[in-house]
Design a protein around this motif. Structure first.
Motif, PDB file in Angstrom:
ATOM      1  N   TYR A  52       0.880  -1.229   0.016  1.00 15.00           N
ATOM      2  CA  TYR A  52      -0.096  -0.176   0.083  1.00 15.00           C
ATOM      3  C   TYR A  52       0.851   1.495  -0.002  1.00 15.00           C
ATOM      4  O   TYR A  52       1.668   1.616   0.764  1.00 15.00           O
ATOM      5  CB  TYR A  52      -0.914   0.025   1.164  1.00 15.00           C
ATOM      6  N   ALA A  53       0.641   2.180  -0.815  1.00 18.09           N
ATOM      7  CA  ALA A  53       1.269   3.536  -0.945  1.00 18.09           C
ATOM      8  C   ALA A  53       1.086   4.446   0.306  1.00 18.09           C
ATOM      9  O   ALA A  53      -0.134   5.132   0.159  1.00 18.09           O
ATOM     10  CB  ALA A  53       1.171   4.143  -2.451  1.00 18.09           C
ATOM     11  N   VAL A  54       1.720   4.382   1.124  1.00 22.61           N
ATOM     12  CA  VAL A  54       1.409   5.214   2.562  1.00 22.61           C
ATOM     13  C   VAL A  54       1.116   6.436   2.314  1.00 22.61           C
ATOM     14  O   VAL A  54       0.147   7.319   2.843  1.00 22.61           O
ATOM     15  CB  VAL A  54       2.457   4.729   3.480  1.00 22.61           C
ATOM     16  N   LYS A  55       1.735   7.260   1.355  1.00 18.62           N
ATOM     17  CA  LYS A  55       1.459   8.514   1.016  1.00 18.62           C
ATOM     18  C   LYS A  55       0.195   8.817   0.715  1.00 18.62           C
ATOM     19  O   LYS A  55      -0.262  10.220   0.803  1.00 18.62           O
ATOM     20  CB  LYS A  55       2.406   9.346   0.066  1.00 18.62           C
ATOM     21  N   SER A  56      -0.601   7.960   0.117  1.00 19.61           N
ATOM     22  CA  SER A  56      -2.128   8.421  -0.269  1.00 19.61           C
ATOM     23  C   SER A  56      -2.847   8.752   1.130  1.00 19.61           C
ATOM     24  O   SER A  56      -3.813   9.482   0.805  1.00 19.61           O
ATOM     25  CB  SER A  56      -2.487   7.352  -1.136  1.00 19.61           C
TER      26      SER A  56
ATOM     27  N   ALA B  55       3.879  -2.139   2.592  1.00 16.58           N
ATOM     28  CA  ALA B  55       3.841  -0.680   2.588  1.00 16.58           C
ATOM     29  C   ALA B  55       4.830  -0.309   1.662  1.00 16.58           C
ATOM     30  O   ALA B  55       5.991  -0.555   1.711  1.00 16.58           O
ATOM     31  CB  ALA B  55       3.899  -0.087   4.053  1.00 16.58           C
ATOM     32  N   ASP B  56       4.442   0.735   0.834  1.00 14.23           N
ATOM     33  CA  ASP B  56       5.239   1.405  -0.102  1.00 14.23           C
ATOM     34  C   ASP B  56       5.593   2.642   0.627  1.00 14.23           C
ATOM     35  O   ASP B  56       4.413   3.610   0.724  1.00 14.23           O
ATOM     36  CB  ASP B  56       4.921   1.569  -1.484  1.00 14.23           C
ATOM     37  N   CYS B  57       6.605   3.287   1.040  1.00 19.03           N
ATOM     38  CA  CYS B  57       7.050   4.507   1.841  1.00 19.03           C
ATOM     39  C   CYS B  57       7.832   5.212   1.097  1.00 19.03           C
ATOM     40  O   CYS B  57       8.807   4.798   0.229  1.00 19.03           O
ATOM     41  CB  CYS B  57       7.511   3.989   3.133  1.00 19.03           C
TER      42      CYS B  57
ATOM     43  N   PHE C 227       9.218  -0.016 -11.383  1.00 22.46           N
ATOM     44  CA  PHE C 227       8.741   1.361 -12.127  1.00 22.46           C
ATOM     45  C   PHE C 227       7.507   1.760 -11.664  1.00 22.46           C
ATOM     46  O   PHE C 227       6.936   0.999 -11.036  1.00 22.46           O
ATOM     47  CB  PHE C 227       8.531   0.803 -13.865  1.00 22.46           C
ATOM     48  N   HIS C 228       7.300   2.899 -11.866  1.00 20.19           N
ATOM     49  CA  HIS C 228       5.948   3.430 -11.575  1.00 20.19           C
ATOM     50  C   HIS C 228       5.566   4.671 -12.526  1.00 20.19           C
ATOM     51  O   HIS C 228       6.445   5.813 -12.379  1.00 20.19           O
ATOM     52  CB  HIS C 228       5.986   4.128 -10.120  1.00 20.19           C
ATOM     53  N   ILE C 229       4.737   4.560 -13.512  1.00 20.82           N
ATOM     54  CA  ILE C 229       4.850   5.430 -14.646  1.00 20.82           C
ATOM     55  C   ILE C 229       3.834   6.646 -14.256  1.00 20.82           C
ATOM     56  O   ILE C 229       3.944   7.454 -15.357  1.00 20.82           O
ATOM     57  CB  ILE C 229       4.434   4.608 -16.025  1.00 20.82           C
ATOM     58  N   GLY C 230       3.242   6.623 -13.341  1.00 18.03           N
ATOM     59  CA  GLY C 230       2.265   7.765 -13.190  1.00 18.03           C
ATOM     60  C   GLY C 230       1.141   7.521 -12.398  1.00 18.03           C
ATOM     61  O   GLY C 230       0.764   6.094 -12.068  1.00 18.03           O
ATOM     62  N   SER C 231       0.071   8.418 -11.927  1.00 15.14           N
ATOM     63  CA  SER C 231      -0.962   8.259 -11.305  1.00 15.14           C
ATOM     64  C   SER C 231      -2.345   8.358 -12.047  1.00 15.14           C
ATOM     65  O   SER C 231      -2.094   8.896 -13.079  1.00 15.14           O
ATOM     66  CB  SER C 231      -0.967   9.110 -10.102  1.00 15.14           C
ATOM     67  N   GLN C 232      -3.259   7.673 -11.428  1.00 15.61           N
ATOM     68  CA  GLN C 232      -4.539   7.982 -12.091  1.00 15.61           C
ATOM     69  C   GLN C 232      -4.581   7.547 -13.276  1.00 15.61           C
ATOM     70  O   GLN C 232      -5.103   7.900 -14.393  1.00 15.61           O
ATOM     71  CB  GLN C 232      -5.221   9.355 -11.974  1.00 15.61           C
TER      72      GLN C 232
ATOM     73  N   GLY D  64       4.716  -0.774  -9.337  1.00 13.33           N
ATOM     74  CA  GLY D  64       4.520   0.539  -9.057  1.00 13.33           C
ATOM     75  C   GLY D  64       2.988   0.729  -8.724  1.00 13.33           C
ATOM     76  O   GLY D  64       2.289  -0.594  -8.451  1.00 13.33           O
ATOM     77  N   GLY D  65       2.360   1.823  -8.604  1.00 13.03           N
ATOM     78  CA  GLY D  65       0.918   2.155  -8.051  1.00 13.03           C
ATOM     79  C   GLY D  65       0.314   2.623  -9.559  1.00 13.03           C
ATOM     80  O   GLY D  65       0.832   2.358 -10.719  1.00 13.03           O
ATOM     81  N   GLY D  66      -0.571   3.541  -9.233  1.00 17.88           N
ATOM     82  CA  GLY D  66      -1.281   4.277 -10.382  1.00 17.88           C
ATOM     83  C   GLY D  66      -2.442   4.007 -10.862  1.00 17.88           C
ATOM     84  O   GLY D  66      -3.230   4.524 -11.875  1.00 17.88           O
ATOM     85  N   ILE D  67      -3.172   2.785 -10.300  1.00 15.31           N
ATOM     86  CA  ILE D  67      -4.425   2.466 -10.922  1.00 15.31           C
ATOM     87  C   ILE D  67      -5.310   3.379 -10.482  1.00 15.31           C
ATOM     88  O   ILE D  67      -5.576   4.294  -9.491  1.00 15.31           O
ATOM     89  CB  ILE D  67      -5.011   1.051 -10.242  1.00 15.31           C
TER      90      ILE D  67
ATOM     91  N   SER E 115       3.142  -4.640  -6.147  1.00 11.11           N
ATOM     92  CA  SER E 115       2.258  -3.451  -6.693  1.00 11.11           C
ATOM     93  C   SER E 115       2.124  -2.541  -5.579  1.00 11.11           C
ATOM     94  O   SER E 115       2.068  -2.972  -4.284  1.00 11.11           O
ATOM     95  CB  SER E 115       0.934  -3.929  -7.179  1.00 11.11           C
ATOM     96  N   GLU E 116       1.920  -1.458  -5.816  1.00 11.03           N
ATOM     97  CA  GLU E 116       1.945  -0.122  -4.823  1.00 11.03           C
ATOM     98  C   GLU E 116       0.714   0.701  -5.172  1.00 11.03           C
ATOM     99  O   GLU E 116       0.961   2.014  -5.295  1.00 11.03           O
ATOM    100  CB  GLU E 116       3.202   0.702  -4.957  1.00 11.03           C
ATOM    101  N   PRO E 117      -0.274   0.079  -4.680  1.00 12.45           N
ATOM    102  CA  PRO E 117      -1.539   0.979  -5.319  1.00 12.45           C
ATOM    103  C   PRO E 117      -1.910   2.087  -3.982  1.00 12.45           C
ATOM    104  O   PRO E 117      -1.601   1.609  -2.672  1.00 12.45           O
ATOM    105  CB  PRO E 117      -2.907   0.115  -5.339  1.00 12.45           C
ATOM    106  N   GLY E 118      -2.026   3.452  -4.173  1.00  9.84           N
ATOM    107  CA  GLY E 118      -2.509   4.185  -3.062  1.00  9.84           C
ATOM    108  C   GLY E 118      -3.848   4.636  -3.290  1.00  9.84           C
ATOM    109  O   GLY E 118      -4.915   4.338  -2.785  1.00  9.84           O
ATOM    110  N   ARG E 119      -4.102   5.440  -4.443  1.00 11.76           N
ATOM    111  CA  ARG E 119      -5.320   6.035  -5.073  1.00 11.76           C
ATOM    112  C   ARG E 119      -6.323   4.877  -4.922  1.00 11.76           C
ATOM    113  O   ARG E 119      -7.631   4.847  -4.515  1.00 11.76           O
ATOM    114  CB  ARG E 119      -5.241   6.681  -6.000  1.00 11.76           C
ATOM    115  N   TYR E 120      -6.065   3.767  -5.709  1.00 10.80           N
ATOM    116  CA  TYR E 120      -7.023   2.705  -5.806  1.00 10.80           C
ATOM    117  C   TYR E 120      -7.636   2.243  -4.792  1.00 10.80           C
ATOM    118  O   TYR E 120      -8.822   2.050  -4.492  1.00 10.80           O
ATOM    119  CB  TYR E 120      -6.376   1.534  -6.873  1.00 10.80           C
TER     120      TYR E 120
ATOM    121  N   ALA F 233      -8.067   9.626  -0.728  1.00 14.52           N
ATOM    122  CA  ALA F 233      -6.644   9.423  -1.057  1.00 14.52           C
ATOM    123  C   ALA F 233      -5.971  10.948  -1.487  1.00 14.52           C
ATOM    124  O   ALA F 233      -6.764  11.690  -1.973  1.00 14.52           O
ATOM    125  CB  ALA F 233      -6.411   8.580  -2.298  1.00 14.52           C
ATOM    126  N   TYR F 234      -4.868  11.168  -1.070  1.00 19.21           N
ATOM    127  CA  TYR F 234      -4.212  12.669  -1.275  1.00 19.21           C
ATOM    128  C   TYR F 234      -5.059  13.624  -0.845  1.00 19.21           C
ATOM    129  O   TYR F 234      -5.039  14.824  -1.431  1.00 19.21           O
ATOM    130  CB  TYR F 234      -3.942  12.645  -2.924  1.00 19.21           C
ATOM    131  N   GLY F 235      -6.227  13.317   0.457  1.00 13.10           N
ATOM    132  CA  GLY F 235      -6.838  14.413   0.901  1.00 13.10           C
ATOM    133  C   GLY F 235      -5.826  14.825   2.121  1.00 13.10           C
ATOM    134  O   GLY F 235      -5.304  15.761   2.215  1.00 13.10           O
TER     135      GLY F 235
END
Ligand SMILES: *Cc1c(COP(=O)(O)O)cnc(C)c1O
Length: 406
Positions: free
Chosen positions: A44-48, A65-67, A185-190, A224-227, A259-264, A356-358
């Motif tokens: 889980y991408a903790v920053k989200s 956790a992805d930190c 790799f992590h190519i982007g978010s959303q 990476g994350g980004g879904i 995998s490192e999903p945060g927003r998802y 997420a990211y709130g």
């Protein structure tokens, strides 16, 4: 959500973040199940959303956790994430952060440059250990998302090119203090399209094969994350299709998929509640002024991000209004041209998809205390972060010696 919003607001006041923990469970299970029998770890991408209760909930489900800072690593450990499920990523790590991460024996440190590799090697040597590393490659794939959240192009600051990655792996393999076991790799978010994910996987999988040919055995394939998620009416990627796209590109490789999903995981597991202060009209422009602001939820101001906003139990003819906060910036808005009935003092607005990211992007700008956070689980509400007080905000100033000013 299975609780009454009015009741939540009466009990906890506003501005308020509310997270649906049952939804987090569903999201996690759906993604984990999508990888089927294949070895996988959802980190889980903790920053989200880095609330300890959120991380603990995911840790209980089995997540890693992805930190991106040692602070996040500490949160993950504190919340009960197993150390062998923690990844430390990020484009700039301080020596002290690297040292602590190595001492904690986490799963992987993701390297983002050759210079960083040398620092990690040096610190691992001092500690007389072999650092498990992964290298973040930049596959130069256009993720077709917002430029601010695109990370996989050469013009972005993240990762290293395929050629430098290969050189780094060869160097690391020879080093006594580096153990190159992962690729990242992590190519982007959303992300809402599968093609860029498939393409990036293919490129990186080819690199793994060429490393294998020279005796470098990659065990962790980190996608990476980004879904992407639905904020408005986006068509998003189903976890099953996501997993299938990845698996189609790594045939024959004996790797654990990270995998490192945060927003998802979090975006649609959370809402932001705010109360109306008053309405006003400037010329022919209607404003609804609320007690939540850009310091609470920055995404609209920062990315012009859309969040669906609805009034709670309010009837009447609707017209368009901008929803704005009390912060002294023209960019302080939560929504524009939102269709709403006439609003009165203390009416409640729900800002959707805010999990997420709130809260994690919130600040004390204008000396506004951060919002409280509440978890809803099996129909019960639990406070998971107290509302920040004025005293909380000035504590580190009030504790300083002021005699030099007298
Ligand atoms: C931000 C980030 C993520 C999470 O991205 P989401 O879009 O929230 O899934 C995952 N991995 C890395 C390295 C990141 O920087």
């Amino acid at each position: 959500m299975s609780v009454d919003i009015q009741t939540l607001v009466e009990k906890y006041n506003t501005p308020l973040y509310v997270y649906d923990f049952n939804n987090i469970t569903n999201r996690y299970d759906e993604l984990k199940d999508a990888f089927g029998g294949k070895k996988s770890l959802v980190a889980y991408a903790v920053k989200s959303n880095s609330n300890l209760a959120v991380i603990r909930h995911l840790a209980n489900l089995g997540a890693g956790a992805d930190c991106v800072s040692i602070g996040e690593v500490r949160r993950a450990l504190q919340a009960g994430v197993k150390k062998y499920k923690i990844i430390f990523s990020g484009v700039g790590k301080k020596d002290s952060e690297i040292r602590e991460a190595l001492e904690e024996e986490i799963l992987l440190i993701n390297l983002e440059s050759e210079a960083e590799m040398k620092r990690v090697e040096m610190i691992a040597k001092e500690l007389n250990i072999e650092a498990r590393i992964s290298i973040r490659v930049n596959p130069n794939v256009d993720p077709k998302t917002h430029p601010y959240i695109s990370t996989g192009l050469h013009e972005n600051k993240f990762g290293v090119s395929l050629d430098s990655a290969k050189r780094m792996y060869i160097y690391a393999k020879k080093s006594d203090n580096l153990s190159p076991v992962g690729i990242h790799f992590h190519i982007g978010s959303q992300l809402t399209e599968l093609a860029p994910i498939r393409e990036a996987c293919g490129i990186v999988a080819d690199l793994v094969r060429s490393l294998d040919a020279i005796g470098i055995d990659i065990k962790f394939f980190d996608v990476g994350g980004g879904i992407g998620v639905v904020y408005d009416n986006e068509v998003t990627i189903a976890p099953a299709d996501y997993a299938a796209a990845i698996l189609s590109q790594i045939k024959g490789l004996d790797v654990t998929i990270l995998s490192e999903p945060g927003r998802y995981m979090m975006a649609n597991s959370g809402i932001f509640l705010t109360k109306v202060l008053y309405e006003k009209v400037n010329g022919d422009k209607r404003f609804v002024i609320v007690d939540g602001a850009m310091n609470d939820l920055l995404r609209p101001s920062l990315y012009n991000a859309y969040h669906k906003i609805e009034a709670v139990q309010k009837e009447g003819e609707k017209s368009k209004a901008d929803i704005v906060g009390p912060v002294c910036e023209s960019g302080d808005f939560l929504g524009k041209d939102v269709l709403l009935p006439l609003m009165e003092h203390n009416d409640i607005l729900v800002v959707h998809s805010a999990g997420a990211y709130g809260f994690t992007m919130s600040s004390n700008y204008n000396t506004r205390g951060r919002a409280a956070e509440v978890a809803v689980f099996d129909g019960e509400a639990h406070l998971i972060r107290e509302r920040e007080t004025f005293e909380d905000q000035i504590r580190l100033e009030a504790s300083c010696d002021t005699s030099w000013q007298n």
